[in-house]
Design an enzyme around this catalytic site. Structure first.
Site, mmCIF file in Angstrom:
data_model
loop_
_atom_site.group_PDB
_atom_site.id
_atom_site.type_symbol
_atom_site.label_atom_id
_atom_site.label_comp_id
_atom_site.label_asym_id
_atom_site.label_seq_id
_atom_site.Cartn_x
_atom_site.Cartn_y
_atom_site.Cartn_z
ATOM 1 C CE1 TYR A 11 -27.261 -14.676 1.045
ATOM 2 C CE2 TYR A 11 -29.446 -14.570 2.040
ATOM 3 C CZ TYR A 11 -28.647 -14.806 0.944
ATOM 4 O OH TYR A 11 -29.219 -15.173 -0.249
ATOM 5 C CG LEU A 33 -17.520 -12.209 14.240
ATOM 6 C CD1 LEU A 33 -16.123 -12.809 14.294
ATOM 7 C CD2 LEU A 33 -17.994 -12.085 12.787
ATOM 8 C CG PHE A 70 -27.353 -4.946 7.096
ATOM 9 C CD1 PHE A 70 -28.340 -5.298 6.201
ATOM 10 C CD2 PHE A 70 -26.403 -4.021 6.690
ATOM 11 C CE1 PHE A 70 -28.385 -4.747 4.929
ATOM 12 C CE2 PHE A 70 -26.433 -3.464 5.421
ATOM 13 C CZ PHE A 70 -27.433 -3.826 4.540
ATOM 14 C CB ALA A 71 -26.113 -5.204 13.931
ATOM 15 C CE1 TYR A 138 -36.186 -9.671 12.481
ATOM 16 C CE2 TYR A 138 -38.143 -10.582 11.426
ATOM 17 C CZ TYR A 138 -36.914 -9.947 11.340
ATOM 18 O OH TYR A 138 -36.410 -9.585 10.106
ATOM 19 C CE LYS A 142 -34.650 -6.260 11.836
ATOM 20 N NZ LYS A 142 -33.406 -5.701 11.287
ATOM 21 C CG LEU A 190 -38.598 -23.392 2.413
ATOM 22 C CD1 LEU A 190 -38.859 -24.669 3.214
ATOM 23 C CD2 LEU A 190 -39.901 -22.856 1.817
ATOM 24 N NE ARG A 221 -43.719 -15.814 5.071
ATOM 25 C CZ ARG A 221 -44.929 -16.082 5.558
ATOM 26 N NH1 ARG A 221 -45.981 -16.077 4.748
ATOM 27 N NH2 ARG A 221 -45.089 -16.361 6.838
#
Length: 329
Positions: A11, A33, A70-71, A138, A142, A190, A221
């Site tokens: 995205y 992908l 971004f991966a 996650y 990062k 969401l 958020r």
């Protein structure tokens, strides 16, 4: 410039790729992908299919000027259940990338980080100096990459920028009028889930918890338009400092609860969005709202589309168009 975009079929990565191409840069997209879509890669970008772990040494050559990374896997809830998957893909893959960057002599890297590293903050809006308390693997993966970038900058002179952003929404309009938007499968965010309910693709939307210490009991958020976010990546690329790792939060500085977001979706689409309250998800902080003052001051960044109804309307336009295109194939 010649630029490598890892995760450029996703995205945000695909929108940044489109903006780089529109700005006249040469772009190579590397993506396996596993969560991205080849159809999302803008025409004009060279595409290499593969994992960063396996092929980065062959792809990244000394003629590249910079990397935009971004991966990553991004589902915080899943990371609690499958932590090894996130440590391997997000951290180990990034370390392999840094090895390749060093070997090729590429001196600039922009990293897609996350505001989730702050966990439950002591106060909001959250500045970059806030304590980091990653609530799930996650976010922890990062944050570990952020630390690795800081070390690489100090030891080897890398110019690195980490952009920690909050919830991303909307669709990007390219110069030719085409729309680029969110197409995760399965979808975990969401706004697109609420739009699927509004379109009759789902029966209802599940709200994960209504007992948070917020005004209506649901999580709050900060939302940022994907075009505004992509612009910040280009600004970061043009203001990099050798031997320095800089961190910027990106958001609008306004928080919306999950119930408020659903109400905006109802207003924009004119459709009912039935909801059902479920249990909390592990690792979900109650409130995340950004302070983007540093990005505004040092990058010259200013969100052009800060209104949530505009983000939802753009996402709705993309969803309707994507649905039509899918039916005609």
């Amino acid at each position: 410039m010649k630029l490598l975009v890892t995760g450029g079929a996703g995205y945000i990565g695909s929108v940044v790729t489109a903006m780089l191409l529109d700005a006249g840069h040469s772009v190579v997209v590397l993506d396996d992908l596993s969560t991205g879509h080849e159809v999302a890669i803008p025409p004009g970008a060279q595409f290499v299919r593969g994992r960063v772990h396996d092929v980065i040494g062959d792809v990244l050559t000394p003629d590249f000027d910079a990397v935009l990374h971004f991966a990553a896997f991004i589902a915080a809830g899943e990371s609690v259940q499958k932590p090894a998957k996130y440590w391997d893909n997000n951290l180990v893959g990034s370390l392999r990338l840094l090895d390749a960057v060093r070997s090729a002599g590429v001196r600039r890297l922009v990293f897609s980080s996350t505001a989730n590293v702050y966990g439950d903050p002591d106060s909001v809006p959250i500045p970059e100096t806030a304590a980091t308390r990653p609530p799930n693997p996650y976010a922890a993966s990062k944050l570990a990459v952020d630390h690795a970038l800081a070390g690489e900058a100090t030891a080897h002179g890398l110019a690195a920028v980490s952009l920690r952003y909050f919830n991303v929404a909307g669709a990007h309009v390219r110069a030719d009028g085409s729309l680029m938007g969110e197409r995760h499968d399965p979808e975990t965010h969401l706004i697109p889930i609420a739009l699927q309910v509004a379109a009759g693709k789902r029966d209802k939307l599940e709200l994960y918890g209504d007992d948070y210490p917020t005004a209506d009991g649901t999580c709050v958020r900060d939302y940022i338009h994907v075009s505004d976010l992509a612009t910040a990546h280009l600004l970061a690329l043009s203001t990099m400092q050798p031997g320095s790792h800089r961190i910027f939060n990106l958001g609008n500085g306004n928080g919306f609860s999950n119930r408020q977001v659903v109400e905006v979706v109802r207003e924009v689409t004119g459709q009912p969005v039935p909801t059902e309250v479920g249990p909390r998800r592990e690792g979900d902080p109650a409130v995340l709202v950004a302070s983007s003052e540093k990005a505004m001051r040092e990058l010259g960044w200013q969100p052009a589309k800060p209104a949530l109804p505009q983000m939802v309307a753009d996402a709705w336009d993309f969803f309707a168009g994507a649905t039509v295109r899918h039916k005609t194939r």
